[in-house]
Design a protein around this motif. Structure first.
Motif, PDB file in Angstrom:
ATOM      1  N   GLU A 249      12.233 -21.288  67.144  1.00 48.42           N
ATOM      2  CA  GLU A 249      11.672 -20.326  66.200  1.00 48.42           C
ATOM      3  C   GLU A 249      11.568 -20.913  64.795  1.00 48.42           C
ATOM      4  N   GLY A 250      12.552 -21.717  64.419  1.00 46.03           N
ATOM      5  CA  GLY A 250      12.522 -22.320  63.090  1.00 46.03           C
ATOM      6  C   GLY A 250      11.316 -23.217  62.889  1.00 46.03           C
ATOM      7  N   GLN A 251      10.917 -23.924  63.939  1.00 45.16           N
ATOM      8  CA  GLN A 251       9.743 -24.791  63.849  1.00 45.16           C
ATOM      9  C   GLN A 251       8.466 -23.975  63.669  1.00 45.16           C
ATOM     10  N   VAL A 252       8.399 -22.843  64.362  1.00 41.95           N
ATOM     11  CA  VAL A 252       7.224 -21.980  64.241  1.00 41.95           C
ATOM     12  C   VAL A 252       7.139 -21.395  62.835  1.00 41.95           C
ATOM     13  N   ILE A 253       8.279 -20.945  62.313  1.00 46.99           N
ATOM     14  CA  ILE A 253       8.304 -20.375  60.960  1.00 46.99           C
ATOM     15  C   ILE A 253       7.881 -21.421  59.933  1.00 46.99           C
ATOM     16  N   LYS A 254       8.357 -22.653  60.099  1.00 49.25           N
ATOM     17  CA  LYS A 254       7.980 -23.726  59.176  1.00 49.25           C
ATOM     18  C   LYS A 254       6.485 -24.025  59.269  1.00 49.25           C
ATOM     19  N   PHE A 255       5.951 -24.023  60.484  1.00 51.19           N
ATOM     20  CA  PHE A 255       4.522 -24.284  60.668  1.00 51.19           C
ATOM     21  C   PHE A 255       3.689 -23.206  59.982  1.00 51.19           C
ATOM     22  N   ILE A 256       4.085 -21.950  60.157  1.00 53.54           N
ATOM     23  CA  ILE A 256       3.348 -20.856  59.526  1.00 53.54           C
ATOM     24  C   ILE A 256       3.440 -20.960  58.006  1.00 53.54           C
ATOM     25  N   GLY A 257       4.625 -21.301  57.501  1.00 54.61           N
ATOM     26  CA  GLY A 257       4.796 -21.428  56.058  1.00 54.61           C
ATOM     27  C   GLY A 257       3.991 -22.570  55.470  1.00 54.61           C
ATOM     28  N   ASP A 258       3.928 -23.701  56.184  1.00 55.39           N
ATOM     29  CA  ASP A 258       3.165 -24.853  55.695  1.00 55.39           C
ATOM     30  C   ASP A 258       1.660 -24.606  55.768  1.00 55.39           C
TER      31      ASP A 258
ATOM     32  N   PHE B 181       0.146 -21.532  55.906  1.00 54.48           N
ATOM     33  CA  PHE B 181      -0.245 -20.359  55.115  1.00 54.48           C
ATOM     34  C   PHE B 181       0.771 -20.159  53.987  1.00 54.48           C
ATOM     35  N   PRO B 182       0.628 -20.906  52.892  1.00 55.47           N
ATOM     36  CA  PRO B 182       1.595 -20.809  51.788  1.00 55.47           C
ATOM     37  C   PRO B 182       1.709 -19.398  51.211  1.00 55.47           C
ATOM     38  N   ALA B 183       0.629 -18.636  51.267  1.00 55.90           N
ATOM     39  CA  ALA B 183       0.657 -17.275  50.719  1.00 55.90           C
ATOM     40  C   ALA B 183       1.364 -16.298  51.648  1.00 55.90           C
ATOM     41  N   GLY B 184       1.686 -16.736  52.848  1.00 57.30           N
ATOM     42  CA  GLY B 184       2.376 -15.876  53.799  1.00 57.30           C
ATOM     43  C   GLY B 184       1.426 -15.086  54.681  1.00 57.30           C
TER      44      GLY B 184
END
Length: 204
Positions: free
Chosen positions: A53-62, A64-67
């Protein structure tokens, strides 16, 4: 026809819209270089079974910086899972050749329509209709040759039109035995043909 699906931008876009992904999210993926299932399949992790899950969250954050909203984050997770599943399916199909009598894998509808549209735009002046279009089975057979990198002779009478294909559609099923010894019900491979005795008959 997993590899065609993997590299199809049209099939990827159609799936994004079907799972209710917004245009902004789709454009964000495109801007990051992800516009096919194949490009997204291993964007987060090389081993799908080790995806955390941490990898997915990091991918989404990288990406889509605006969230993203929870809904769009869920769409990304779903698309990641499907991309990895298609990649594994393609790998399995390459390692385990299909049965000799198995029908060619079908091209995704979105990719088929996109190619048809591009062909219409390229070949101006032709009157397009079911009589002028090759049958979907013909296209699938040719794409199967391309994927397998094996040229197979197809006699002229096998190049049926879409109109002839529609008029001969049957829903017969056949039972095949897979590599694990299990039974699999599939659509029976229909042996369609057309009159190729003269140039005019073949044109029809």
């Amino acid at each position: 026809m997993a590899s065609v699906t993997l590299e199809s931008k049209a099939a990827f876009l159609e799936r994004c819209r079907r799972i209710e992904m917004t245009d902004a999210t789709i454009e964000g993926l495109r801007a990051a270089g992800f516009d096919t299932f194949g490009s997204l399949g291993f964007a987060v992790c090389a081993n799908p079974q080790a995806l955390e899950e941490g990898q997915v969250i990091k991918f989404i954050g990288d990406t889509f910086p605006a969230g993203l909203t929870l809904k769009q984050s869920a769409c990304i997770r779903k698309l990641l899972f499907e991309s990895q599943a298609l990649s594994l399916q393609d790998l399995k199909a390459r390692v385990e050749p299909p049965p000799v009598d198995a029908p060619p894998r079908k091209m995704p509808v979105a990719e088929r329509l996109a190619r048809e549209k591009a062909q219409r735009e390229k070949l101006n002046g032709l009157i397009w209709g079911p009589e002028m279009q090759p049958g979907q089975g013909v296209v699938d057979a040719c794409m199967d040759m391309l994927e397998q990198n094996v040229l197979v002779y197809m006699p002229p009478h096998k190049f049926v039109s879409r109109s002839q294909e529609i008029s001969c559609v049957k829903r017969d099923k056949s039972v095949l035995v897979d590599t694990d010894g299990g039974l699999k019900v599939t659509a029976k491979n229909q042996d369609m043909s057309c009159d190729a005795s003269t140039e005019y008959a073949l044109r029809q």
